[in-house]
Design a protein around this motif. Structure first.
Motif, PDB file in Angstrom:
ATOM      1  N   LEU B  21       0.894  -1.224  -0.124  1.00 24.03           N
ATOM      2  CA  LEU B  21       0.381  -0.360  -0.160  1.00 24.03           C
ATOM      3  C   LEU B  21       1.070   1.826  -0.411  1.00 24.03           C
ATOM      4  N   GLN B  22       0.396   2.195  -0.791  1.00 21.81           N
ATOM      5  CA  GLN B  22       1.474   3.548  -0.952  1.00 21.81           C
ATOM      6  C   GLN B  22       1.175   4.665  -0.842  1.00 21.81           C
ATOM      7  N   SER B  33       2.360   7.817   9.855  1.00 21.69           N
ATOM      8  CA  SER B  33       1.833   6.178  10.143  1.00 21.69           C
ATOM      9  C   SER B  33       1.067   5.622   9.585  1.00 21.69           C
ATOM     10  N   TRP B  34       0.413   4.094   9.277  1.00 23.11           N
ATOM     11  CA  TRP B  34      -0.891   3.113   9.548  1.00 23.11           C
ATOM     12  C   TRP B  34      -1.112   2.858  10.084  1.00 23.11           C
ATOM     13  N   TYR B  64       3.200  -7.140   8.913  1.00 20.29           N
ATOM     14  CA  TYR B  64       3.012  -5.754   8.211  1.00 20.29           C
ATOM     15  C   TYR B  64       4.883  -5.782   7.874  1.00 20.29           C
ATOM     16  N   ASN B  65       5.317  -5.105   6.914  1.00 24.77           N
ATOM     17  CA  ASN B  65       6.692  -4.758   6.941  1.00 24.77           C
ATOM     18  C   ASN B  65       6.288  -3.093   6.024  1.00 24.77           C
ATOM     19  N   PRO B  75       5.668   3.068   2.352  1.00 26.24           N
ATOM     20  CA  PRO B  75       4.853   2.378   1.919  1.00 26.24           C
ATOM     21  C   PRO B  75       4.193   1.120   3.488  1.00 26.24           C
ATOM     22  N   LEU B  76       3.224   0.570   3.072  1.00 30.12           N
ATOM     23  CA  LEU B  76       2.912  -0.357   3.996  1.00 30.12           C
ATOM     24  C   LEU B  76       3.350  -1.971   3.200  1.00 30.12           C
ATOM     25  N   ARG B  77       3.831  -2.858   3.694  1.00 30.90           N
ATOM     26  CA  ARG B  77       3.972  -4.362   2.710  1.00 30.90           C
ATOM     27  C   ARG B  77       3.707  -5.069   3.346  1.00 30.90           C
ATOM     28  N   LEU B  78       2.144  -5.959   2.629  1.00 38.24           N
ATOM     29  CA  LEU B  78       1.568  -6.920   3.306  1.00 38.24           C
ATOM     30  C   LEU B  78       2.325  -8.152   3.435  1.00 38.24           C
TER      31      LEU B  78
END
Lengths: 112, 111
Positions: B21-22, B33-34, B64-65, B75-78
């Protein structure tokens, strides 16, 4: 640790009547307090904040909130509710340099 | 001035797939923050960053990373999607004591 409580899941009020959405908080240090509103399928929008100064804070769309240090509360108020105020309201707290902590949200329904 | 831009707005993943997710902001905020939003649970912090090159875990970081190579992007990585990650995800940015600016959200469904 910081925490926020919004004791009411749902608040119903008739259009034209005053509304109150309650919030209490716990934080170490001086609190920065915020209210956000979320309309369906939208992100959170900032309404108002208390950082320092006058305990009564005025914000967007006629909303205001009163900071009460002794009761650790920051209730959101509006003198005359509109149907368009119906939304999900979040109270949040942060200390300087810390993350936001959000309450669980209160759904406000203004009935015509 | 675009504020906080999140992409995509909607996403459907199969269990085990990965995705990113960008999130980008153009306000020069140091904090990003996410959060994930689930019914009745408010917003829960996943990961956050206090500046480029600095990230830390929030309340619900597992699965998550994140990375923060620039001030603008977070960016949020699943890593391996699970049905429990079905949620609405929000990115936010702020100064150290100011109000937060939120993106429009990403509605993620994992099947």
């Amino acid at each position: 640790a910081q925490s926020v409580a919004q004791p009411e899941d749902q608040v119903n009020v008739a259009e034209g009547n005053p509304l109150t959405v309650k919030c209490t908080y716990s934080v170490s240090g001086n609190p920065y307090l915020f209210w956000y509103v979320q309309y369906p399928n939208r992100g959170l929008q900032f309404l108002l904040k208390y950082i320092t100064g006058d305990n009564l804070v005025k914000g967007s769309y006629g909303f205001e909130a009163e900071f009460n240090k002794s009761q650790t509360s920051f209730h959101l108020k509006k003198p005359s509710a509109l149907v368009s105020d119906s939304a999900l309201y979040f109270c949040a707290v942060r200390s300087y340099g810390q993350n936001f902590v959000f309450g669980p949200g209160t759904r406000l329904s203004v009935l015509p | 001035n675009a504020g906080v831009t999140q992409t995509p707005k909607f996403q459907v993943l199969k269990t085990g797939q990965s995705m990113t997710l960008q999130c980008a902001q153009d306000m020069n905020h140091e904090y990003m923050s996410w959060y994930r939003q689930d019914p009745g649970m408010g917003l829960r912090l996943i990961h956050y960053s206090v500046g480029a090159g600095i990230t830390d875990q929030g309340e619900v970081p597992n699965g998550y990373n994140v990375s923060r190579s620039t001030t603008e992007d977070f960016p949020l990585r699943l890593l391996s999607a699970a049905p429990s990650q079905t949620s609405v995800y929000f990115c936010a940015s702020s100064y150290s004591r100011g109000d937060a600016f939120f993106g429009q959200g990403t509605r993620l469904t994992v099947v």
